[in-house]
Structures are given as structure tokens and as C-alpha cells.
Scaffold this motif. Structure first.
Motif, PDB file in Angstrom:
ATOM      1  N   GLN A  83      -1.616   4.614  -4.774  1.00  0.00           N
ATOM      2  CA  GLN A  83      -0.841   4.494  -6.008  1.00  0.00           C
ATOM      3  C   GLN A  83      -0.720   3.058  -6.521  1.00  0.00           C
ATOM      4  OE1 GLN A  83       0.386   7.399  -7.505  1.00  0.00           O
ATOM      5  NE2 GLN A  83      -0.809   8.367  -5.892  1.00  0.00           N
ATOM      6  N   TRP A  84      -0.870   2.089  -5.632  1.00  0.00           N
ATOM      7  CA  TRP A  84      -0.642   0.693  -6.010  1.00  0.00           C
ATOM      8  C   TRP A  84      -1.916  -0.150  -5.976  1.00  0.00           C
ATOM      9  CZ3 TRP A  84       3.993  -0.602  -8.000  1.00  0.00           C
ATOM     10  CH2 TRP A  84       5.022   0.324  -7.811  1.00  0.00           C
ATOM     11  N   ALA A  85      -3.090   0.482  -5.932  1.00  0.00           N
ATOM     12  CA  ALA A  85      -4.351  -0.269  -5.863  1.00  0.00           C
ATOM     13  C   ALA A  85      -4.531  -1.187  -7.068  1.00  0.00           C
ATOM     14  CB  ALA A  85      -5.529   0.691  -5.742  1.00  0.00           C
ATOM     15  N   ASP A  86      -4.234  -0.686  -8.264  1.00  0.00           N
ATOM     16  CA  ASP A  86      -4.401  -1.509  -9.472  1.00  0.00           C
ATOM     17  C   ASP A  86      -3.430  -2.694  -9.470  1.00  0.00           C
ATOM     18  OD1 ASP A  86      -6.395   0.181 -10.353  1.00  0.00           O
ATOM     19  OD2 ASP A  86      -5.094   1.294 -11.724  1.00  0.00           O
ATOM     20  N   ARG A 121      -2.174  -4.216  -6.804  1.00  0.00           N
ATOM     21  CA  ARG A 121      -2.689  -5.204  -5.839  1.00  0.00           C
ATOM     22  C   ARG A 121      -3.856  -5.969  -6.423  1.00  0.00           C
ATOM     23  NH1 ARG A 121      -2.560  -0.971  -2.519  1.00  0.00           N
ATOM     24  NH2 ARG A 121      -4.796  -1.004  -2.171  1.00  0.00           N
ATOM     25  N   ALA A 122      -4.753  -5.274  -7.101  1.00  0.00           N
ATOM     26  CA  ALA A 122      -5.908  -5.944  -7.716  1.00  0.00           C
ATOM     27  C   ALA A 122      -5.443  -6.956  -8.756  1.00  0.00           C
ATOM     28  CB  ALA A 122      -6.848  -4.927  -8.347  1.00  0.00           C
ATOM     29  N   GLY A 123      -4.430  -6.602  -9.545  1.00  0.00           N
ATOM     30  CA  GLY A 123      -3.892  -7.507 -10.540  1.00  0.00           C
ATOM     31  C   GLY A 123      -3.273  -8.743  -9.925  1.00  0.00           C
ATOM     32  N   LEU A 124      -2.763  -8.608  -8.706  1.00  0.00           N
ATOM     33  CA  LEU A 124      -2.174  -9.744  -7.993  1.00  0.00           C
ATOM     34  C   LEU A 124      -3.205 -10.507  -7.173  1.00  0.00           C
ATOM     35  CD1 LEU A 124       1.120  -8.063  -6.707  1.00  0.00           C
ATOM     36  CD2 LEU A 124       0.897  -9.743  -8.552  1.00  0.00           C
ATOM     37  N   GLY A 125      -4.435 -10.009  -7.147  1.00  0.00           N
ATOM     38  CA  GLY A 125      -5.483 -10.662  -6.373  1.00  0.00           C
ATOM     39  C   GLY A 125      -5.362 -10.410  -4.885  1.00  0.00           C
ATOM     40  N   LEU A 126      -4.743  -9.299  -4.524  1.00  0.00           N
ATOM     41  CA  LEU A 126      -4.567  -8.981  -3.097  1.00  0.00           C
ATOM     42  C   LEU A 126      -5.640  -8.021  -2.611  1.00  0.00           C
ATOM     43  CD1 LEU A 126      -0.716  -8.431  -3.092  1.00  0.00           C
ATOM     44  CD2 LEU A 126      -1.965 -10.462  -2.418  1.00  0.00           C
ATOM     45  N   ILE A 149       0.856  -1.187   0.000  1.00  0.00           N
ATOM     46  CA  ILE A 149       0.000   0.000   0.000  1.00  0.00           C
ATOM     47  C   ILE A 149       0.889   1.233   0.000  1.00  0.00           C
ATOM     48  CG2 ILE A 149      -1.688   1.335   1.317  1.00  0.00           C
ATOM     49  CD1 ILE A 149      -2.708  -1.376   2.419  1.00  0.00           C
ATOM     50  N   CYS A 150       0.632   2.122  -0.935  1.00  0.00           N
ATOM     51  CA  CYS A 150       1.367   3.379  -1.005  1.00  0.00           C
ATOM     52  C   CYS A 150       0.371   4.483  -1.370  1.00  0.00           C
ATOM     53  CB  CYS A 150       2.499   3.312  -2.025  1.00  0.00           C
ATOM     54  SG  CYS A 150       3.442   4.854  -2.124  1.00  0.00           S
ATOM     55  N   ILE A 151      -0.095   5.181  -0.347  1.00  0.00           N
ATOM     56  CA  ILE A 151      -1.048   6.271  -0.549  1.00  0.00           C
ATOM     57  C   ILE A 151      -0.265   7.578  -0.508  1.00  0.00           C
ATOM     58  CG2 ILE A 151      -3.047   7.468   0.410  1.00  0.00           C
ATOM     59  CD1 ILE A 151      -3.899   4.699   1.571  1.00  0.00           C
ATOM     60  N   VAL A 152      -0.433   8.379  -1.539  1.00  0.00           N
ATOM     61  CA  VAL A 152       0.203   9.691  -1.611  1.00  0.00           C
ATOM     62  C   VAL A 152      -0.901  10.712  -1.806  1.00  0.00           C
ATOM     63  CG1 VAL A 152       1.849  11.157  -2.831  1.00  0.00           C
ATOM     64  CG2 VAL A 152       2.308   8.698  -2.615  1.00  0.00           C
TER      65      VAL A 152
END
Length: 167
Positions: free
Chosen positions: A157-160, A162-167, A149-152
Motif C-alpha cells: 500500500q505504501w510503495a509509491d 516510499r518511492a517518492g521519499l527515495g526509500l 511497508i504495509c502489505i495488505v
């Protein structure tokens, strides 16, 4: 000259350092990048691959057992540190409050000791796996290394990814 840092403290596992802390260095949020130059490119460029390792430090003007005993703890355990910072504007007197929350591991450097002088103790904060920085309550950074998780400025910033990894 709009916001001048006036006071700060650190709470290490609840211990208040306000009478001892002299200096803090917050984590730097920087890209981890690798230079890439493909055959069709005019020049190389850096490709961001994630974030560099987060590190921080603080310096105290005393030898504090409550903090020293937080170093060298069992692997897998982390120390919670909260920095609180107050800045005041020279222009209009407005106050800005910042809160930084860090979870990492403390390493102690006792520096040299001299008789009849205040000896300082440096603490390096490494293995940071969580970092949050708020300015006047607004979320500037929230970085959770383990959970990707990296919220700026409120945007994950990394939501997509994580979704692609199924997390």
C-alpha cells in the motif's frame, strides 16, 4: 459457522506456550485518521494519515520465568513472538491455518495471586515494529513500521510513498 477456532499457541523467543496459553488478542490494523473539513466541503471526513499503533496481548495460566525475563529488556531490543492458530469448518471439516509473527516488547502484569489456584499472567505486547499475518500460507498483512511497508492481501500500500521519499 464456517471456521471455528480450535487450538492456538504462541512461541516467544522459541518457548512453546501451548500448555499454558489461554487467550490471545492479535494486533488491530486500523487507520490513524484526522478529521478534515475544508471551506468547500459539505461535511467533514476522516483523512487517513497512516496506521494506529499496533498492540497485542496474551494470557497464560501459569507464572513462566522464560517469558517474564523477556520484559524490561534493553531499549532497542525486541521480542519475537509467533502465534499459530488452527480453525476447522463445521460445514465441510476443512482446516485453516494462521501464522502471526510479531516483533515488539513484552510487559508483564502478574494479576492477583491466590493460594491453591492457578494464577494468570497477562502479557501486553507493545512497541510493535513488525507484524505479519498469513492464512493458509497466503500473506494477509505484512507491516514493517520502521521501513514504511504495509502489505495488505499481497499489495504494498505504501510503495509509491516510499518511492517518492527515495526509500
Amino acid at each position: 459457522m464456517t471456521q471455528i477456532l480450535r487450538r492456538f499457541t504462541a512461541f516467544v523467543e522459541g518457548y512453546d506456550t501451548r500448555l499454558e496459553i489461554e487467550e490471545i488478542t492479535p494486533p488491530l490494523v486500523r487507520d490513524l485518521a484526522e478529521e478534515v473539513k475544508s471551506g468547500g466541503m459539505l461535511a467533514p471526513m476522516d483523512a487517513p494519515l497512516g496506521l494506529q499503533k499496533l498492540e497485542a496481548s496474551m494470557k497464560l495460566n501459569s507464572r513462566q520465568k522464560a517469558l517474564m525475563k523477556q520484559a524490561g529488556i534493553t531499549p532497542g531490543k525486541f521480542v519475537s513472538i509467533t502465534f499459530r492458530v488452527v480453525s476447522i469448518s463445521e460445514i465441510d471439516g476443512s482446516q485453516q491455518n494462521e501464522v502471526l509473527v510479531i516483533k515488539g516488547r513484552l510487559n508483564v502484569d502478574g494479576n492477583s495471586w491466590s493460594a491453591n489456584s492457578a494464577s494468570t499472567t497477562d502479557y501486553k505486547i507493545g512497541s510493535i515494529n513488525y507484524y505479519q499475518h498469513r492464512v493458509d500460507g497466503a500473506l494477509l498483512y505484512e507491516i514493517d513500521i520502521v521501513n514504511c511497508i504495509c502489505i495488505v492481501d499481497g499489495v504494498d500500500q505504501w510503495a509509491d510513498l516510499r518511492a517518492g521519499l527515495g526509500l
